[in-house]
Design a protein around this motif. Structure first.
Motif, PDB file in Angstrom:
ATOM      1  N   LEU A 259      97.767  54.259  35.235  1.00  0.00           N
ATOM      2  CA  LEU A 259      98.702  54.660  36.289  1.00  0.00           C
ATOM      3  C   LEU A 259      98.070  55.561  37.334  1.00  0.00           C
ATOM      4  O   LEU A 259      98.769  56.120  38.176  1.00  0.00           O
ATOM      5  CB  LEU A 259      99.915  55.366  35.658  1.00  0.00           C
ATOM      6  CG  LEU A 259     100.705  54.535  34.637  1.00  0.00           C
ATOM      7  CD1 LEU A 259     101.834  55.364  34.050  1.00  0.00           C
ATOM      8  CD2 LEU A 259     101.254  53.270  35.287  1.00  0.00           C
ATOM      9  N   GLY A 260      96.752  55.729  37.296  1.00  0.00           N
ATOM     10  CA  GLY A 260      96.110  56.580  38.291  1.00  0.00           C
ATOM     11  C   GLY A 260      95.117  57.536  37.666  1.00  0.00           C
ATOM     12  O   GLY A 260      94.409  57.187  36.714  1.00  0.00           O
ATOM     13  N   VAL A 261      95.082  58.747  38.197  1.00  0.00           N
ATOM     14  CA  VAL A 261      94.101  59.749  37.775  1.00  0.00           C
ATOM     15  C   VAL A 261      94.777  60.793  36.893  1.00  0.00           C
ATOM     16  O   VAL A 261      95.880  61.261  37.194  1.00  0.00           O
ATOM     17  CB  VAL A 261      93.459  60.431  38.997  1.00  0.00           C
ATOM     18  CG1 VAL A 261      92.519  61.543  38.573  1.00  0.00           C
ATOM     19  CG2 VAL A 261      92.699  59.391  39.831  1.00  0.00           C
ATOM     20  N   TYR A 262      94.097  61.131  35.803  1.00  0.00           N
ATOM     21  CA  TYR A 262      94.589  62.139  34.880  1.00  0.00           C
ATOM     22  C   TYR A 262      93.586  63.293  34.810  1.00  0.00           C
ATOM     23  O   TYR A 262      92.400  63.120  35.072  1.00  0.00           O
ATOM     24  CB  TYR A 262      94.769  61.567  33.475  1.00  0.00           C
ATOM     25  CG  TYR A 262      95.753  60.429  33.383  1.00  0.00           C
ATOM     26  CD1 TYR A 262      97.089  60.661  33.077  1.00  0.00           C
ATOM     27  CD2 TYR A 262      95.357  59.114  33.590  1.00  0.00           C
ATOM     28  CE1 TYR A 262      97.999  59.615  32.981  1.00  0.00           C
ATOM     29  CE2 TYR A 262      96.250  58.066  33.496  1.00  0.00           C
ATOM     30  CZ  TYR A 262      97.568  58.320  33.193  1.00  0.00           C
ATOM     31  OH  TYR A 262      98.450  57.282  33.110  1.00  0.00           O
ATOM     32  N   MET A 263      94.095  64.463  34.462  1.00  0.00           N
ATOM     33  CA  MET A 263      93.240  65.613  34.188  1.00  0.00           C
ATOM     34  C   MET A 263      93.426  66.012  32.735  1.00  0.00           C
ATOM     35  O   MET A 263      94.549  66.191  32.267  1.00  0.00           O
ATOM     36  CB  MET A 263      93.583  66.777  35.115  1.00  0.00           C
ATOM     37  CG  MET A 263      92.524  67.894  35.126  1.00  0.00           C
ATOM     38  SD  MET A 263      92.665  69.096  33.790  1.00  0.00           S
ATOM     39  CE  MET A 263      94.099  70.032  34.305  1.00  0.00           C
ATOM     40  N   ILE A 264      92.313  66.128  32.032  1.00  0.00           N
ATOM     41  CA  ILE A 264      92.353  66.549  30.635  1.00  0.00           C
ATOM     42  C   ILE A 264      91.624  67.875  30.531  1.00  0.00           C
ATOM     43  O   ILE A 264      90.490  68.008  30.983  1.00  0.00           O
ATOM     44  CB  ILE A 264      91.682  65.505  29.731  1.00  0.00           C
ATOM     45  CG1 ILE A 264      92.389  64.167  29.880  1.00  0.00           C
ATOM     46  CG2 ILE A 264      91.680  65.955  28.282  1.00  0.00           C
ATOM     47  CD1 ILE A 264      91.692  63.032  29.185  1.00  0.00           C
ATOM     48  N   PHE A 276      97.255  65.953  31.887  1.00  0.00           N
ATOM     49  CA  PHE A 276      98.111  66.041  33.065  1.00  0.00           C
ATOM     50  C   PHE A 276      97.969  64.756  33.864  1.00  0.00           C
ATOM     51  O   PHE A 276      96.880  64.185  33.962  1.00  0.00           O
ATOM     52  CB  PHE A 276      97.720  67.221  33.961  1.00  0.00           C
ATOM     53  CG  PHE A 276      97.840  68.569  33.300  1.00  0.00           C
ATOM     54  CD1 PHE A 276      98.968  69.351  33.498  1.00  0.00           C
ATOM     55  CD2 PHE A 276      96.826  69.054  32.491  1.00  0.00           C
ATOM     56  CE1 PHE A 276      99.074  70.599  32.904  1.00  0.00           C
ATOM     57  CE2 PHE A 276      96.926  70.294  31.891  1.00  0.00           C
ATOM     58  CZ  PHE A 276      98.059  71.067  32.095  1.00  0.00           C
ATOM     59  N   GLN A 277      99.048  64.303  34.469  1.00  0.00           N
ATOM     60  CA  GLN A 277      99.012  63.163  35.379  1.00  0.00           C
ATOM     61  C   GLN A 277      99.089  63.657  36.805  1.00  0.00           C
ATOM     62  O   GLN A 277      99.948  64.462  37.152  1.00  0.00           O
ATOM     63  CB  GLN A 277     100.163  62.198  35.097  1.00  0.00           C
ATOM     64  CG  GLN A 277     100.121  60.958  35.994  1.00  0.00           C
ATOM     65  CD  GLN A 277     101.253  59.988  35.704  1.00  0.00           C
ATOM     66  OE1 GLN A 277     102.106  60.258  34.866  1.00  0.00           O
ATOM     67  NE2 GLN A 277     101.260  58.856  36.391  1.00  0.00           N
TER      68      GLN A 277
END
Length: 345
Positions: A259-264, A276-277
């Motif tokens: 669904l796009g870019v995530y932050m881990i 985080f999305q």
């Protein structure tokens, strides 16, 4: 029973159509490689680059390249955690080379000085040559760019923390990005380019730079207190989103997902490592309280994201698998392991 001798079936004489139908029932890449190695008729009746195989669980490449220095025969070890097996692959192209990163079934391989750099698919042994790192680097022109076209990597050794590319490597427009975390350098190129292109980091946020990735035609730069988006063909159009104070990032890594870019990573919002999305319109860094049974594989700054529902009971959902970098009492002084997602394409 009569005394007649038992006659073994001649498996090599199976009709090619039958062999091909059997090959399409195989779901494991390791089993498919063994299937094609049985004999020449089976190899010719099966596809060298099959499309029917499902996404494979990552293998962990052993951080020790070879047992004794100077005794490198090109054999590389890949550990399959779920089968508890080590796969030995003979890769003569990698003799006296280093593996810097991996992405979508490809390894980024090169010499220590960066004079020779290429992408390698260990299963097909396909290679894509990339510009060397010891040549001048271009700049993406933008408002912060300085007249420094002769910039190049001068150091004897370097470490690439991450690699990603935008589309299938067979696409002429495919963009390959590498990130040198220690130097805070973002470099990109296309297959056939003579040199790398440098993506500049905002000087105001340079000391707070955390990670970067490339997704859907845009560079995403993560800082401790902000996210920056840069379009490749519009370098002067930079969008910076400032985080709310409670979202300040202590440690993090960007990951491209469905669904796009995530932050881990970790932030002041919640203790521990969270996911985080990133939502751009309107801007929001949304904490994912329900990770939908996701499983994360971590190799320093390289992450793989899988849904455990796709693999039955072989995976524990909402969990992370680390590489050997975190077992320092075992691997002190050796290169970290590399999570490698095997693929024929």
């Amino acid at each position: 029973m009569d005394g007649s001798a038992f006659v073994f079936p001649d498996w090599a004489s199976l009709p090619q159509l039958v062999v091909h139908l059997i090959s399409e029932k195989i779901k494991s890449i390791a089993d498919y490689v063994r299937f094609r190695a049985v004999c020449s008729p089976w190899r010719s009746a099966s596809l060298s680059k099959p499309r029917h195989l499902p996404p494979q669980l990552p293998w962990l490449m052993n951080p020790r390249w070879f047992p004794l220095e100077g005794d490198d025969d090109g054999t590389r070890l890949f550990y399959n955690h779920w089968q508890s097996k080590i796969h030995k692959l003979h890769l003569p192209e990698t003799i006296d080379m280093k593996c810097f990163a991996s992405y979508h079934g490809w390894l980024l391989v090169g010499t220590d000085l960066g004079r020779k750099v290429f992408l390698l698919n260990p299963l097909t042994q396909d290679r894509i040559h990339l510009p060397p790192f010891n040549t001048p680097v271009k700049h993406i022109r933008d408002c912060w760019d300085k007249p420094c076209n002769n910039f190049f990597l001068k150091y004897a050794s370097f470490s690439i923390g991450k690699m990603t590319f935008s589309t299938d490597l067979t696409d002429r427009d495919c963009l390959i990005m590498v990130l040198l975390h220690h130097w805070r350098l973002i470099l990109c190129c296309q297959a056939g380019d003579s040199c790398w292109t440098r993506v500049n980091i905002c000087p105001n946020h340079l000391s707070e730079f955390v990670d970067a990735t490339y997704y859907n035609g845009q560079f995403y730069l993560l800082y401790k207190k902000a996210m920056e988006i840069i379009e490749l063909h519009k370098p002067n159009k930079r969008i910076v989103y400032d985080f709310e104070p409670e979202l300040e990032v202590f440690y993090g890594s960007l990951l491209e997902g469905e669904l796009g870019v995530y932050m881990i990573g970790s932030s002041t919002l919640k203790e521990g490592i969270n996911m985080f999305q990133f939502q751009e319109q309107p801007f929001k860094l949304k904490l994912m309280t329900n990770t939908n049974n996701r499983v994360l594989f971590n190799s320093s700054y390289v992450w793989f994201d899988l849904c455990s529902d796709d693999w039955g009971s072989s995976l524990d959902g909402d969990s992370m698998y680390m590489d050997f970098e975190y077992a320092r009492h075992v691997w002190e002084g050796h290169r970290r392991g590399v999570w490698f997602q095997p693929s024929f394409v």
